[in-house]
Scaffold this motif. Sequence first.
Motif, short mmCIF file in Angstrom:
data_model
loop_
_atom_site.label_atom_id
_atom_site.label_comp_id
_atom_site.label_asym_id
_atom_site.label_seq_id
_atom_site.Cartn_x
_atom_site.Cartn_y
_atom_site.Cartn_z
N MET A 143 -0.43 10.09 12.21
CA MET A 143 0.98 9.91 12.54
C MET A 143 1.11 9.70 14.05
SD MET A 143 2.61 10.42 9.59
CE MET A 143 4.30 10.70 10.17
N LEU A 144 2.03 8.82 14.44
CA LEU A 144 2.41 8.71 15.84
C LEU A 144 3.41 9.83 16.12
CD1 LEU A 144 2.61 7.35 18.61
CD2 LEU A 144 4.29 5.76 17.65
N ALA A 179 9.48 18.32 9.69
CA ALA A 179 10.44 17.90 8.67
C ALA A 179 10.20 16.45 8.28
CB ALA A 179 11.86 18.09 9.18
N PHE A 180 9.88 15.64 9.29
CA PHE A 180 9.63 14.22 9.01
C PHE A 180 8.42 14.06 8.10
CE2 PHE A 180 7.12 10.47 9.91
CZ PHE A 180 8.03 9.46 9.66
N VAL A 181 7.35 14.76 8.42
CA VAL A 181 6.14 14.65 7.62
C VAL A 181 6.41 15.09 6.19
CG1 VAL A 181 3.79 15.49 7.32
CG2 VAL A 181 4.64 14.94 9.60
N ILE A 194 -2.03 14.63 10.54
CA ILE A 194 -1.24 15.72 9.98
C ILE A 194 -1.31 15.63 8.46
CG2 ILE A 194 1.05 16.76 9.84
CD1 ILE A 194 1.67 15.50 12.55
N ALA A 195 -1.72 16.74 7.83
CA ALA A 195 -1.87 16.77 6.37
C ALA A 195 -2.73 15.61 5.90
CB ALA A 195 -0.50 16.74 5.70
N ALA A 240 -8.15 5.00 4.25
CA ALA A 240 -7.84 4.34 5.51
C ALA A 240 -7.52 5.34 6.61
CB ALA A 240 -6.68 3.37 5.33
N ASP A 241 -7.30 6.61 6.26
CA ASP A 241 -7.01 7.64 7.25
C ASP A 241 -8.26 8.37 7.72
OD1 ASP A 241 -4.07 8.00 7.84
OD2 ASP A 241 -4.00 7.93 5.66
#
Length: 282
Positions: free
Chosen positions: A160-161, A40-42, A155-156, A58-59
């Motif tokens: 992400m931490l 949900a956060f993502v 993720i996607a 940068a990812d």
Amino acid sequence: MRKGFVLLMALVGLAMSCGDRNMNNAFESDVEDGEDSVEAFVGDTLHLFDEEMPPVAADELFDDFFFNFIDDARYRLRRIAFPLQCGEGEVEEKHFLSKGEWQELDPFGEDMFHFVIYEREQDLELLKDTAVGSVSVERIFLRQGRLEMFEFNRIAGKWMLTGMHEGNMLNTPNGDFLRFYARFVTDSLFQRESLASPVKVILTAIDEEEEAQEEFVTKDEWFEMQDNTPLFNDVLMNIDYGQTCISQNRKTLMLEGVSNGLQMKFRFNKQEDEWMLMEVEY
């Protein structure tokens, strides 16, 4: 040759003093349960990245992402899956950290150096592997014998931490080496006993067409230069990209500056059950 080594070590000391960081922030467990999931956060936050944020490129590499993560508190908040799932001890008692609690206890932001503990030189290829999708960052508190492990996942397409774990540093694949290292950097007599005689120093050539230069320093010469030798005695930040950890007879501790380009390697071998510093390369 030795004059060049001493000069460069002095420059290393200058770089470290300019990047001095407060690595003593404690992470407490005063937390409360959260309701939202990582997914949900993502989904709720991916659209928030605007033109002021680092570009998508940068990812591609974790190192590029992590530089921005450390450097920018606003960016850091957008790359944490709140409520952040945390675990403690071997039993893994889980709890959740809210955004407000994170902001009060945020351990990142002033880390100008990190380490990579590895065994094989080929494992360094992982640092430039865009296929790596999971990385752990360990903040190792040497004096206390504990660590905080931060789990990052892509993720996607965005790093992400996603989790944090607190535990005993000895209960890790590098536990035996960390036990030795904690004493090596705090006990000068033990450090002297743990130096090869002599210690090999490798000066990497800046020009690829030139060959690396080598020299050897005695134990006394090592201690003369120690004030400018970046062997941290309180907190290490180790990045685990998935490098092999099967040998208990050799370890390389590679220091990297987050933004100043500094890199040094300290190679240790275990001989007759005793760890020894064999080489330093820079």
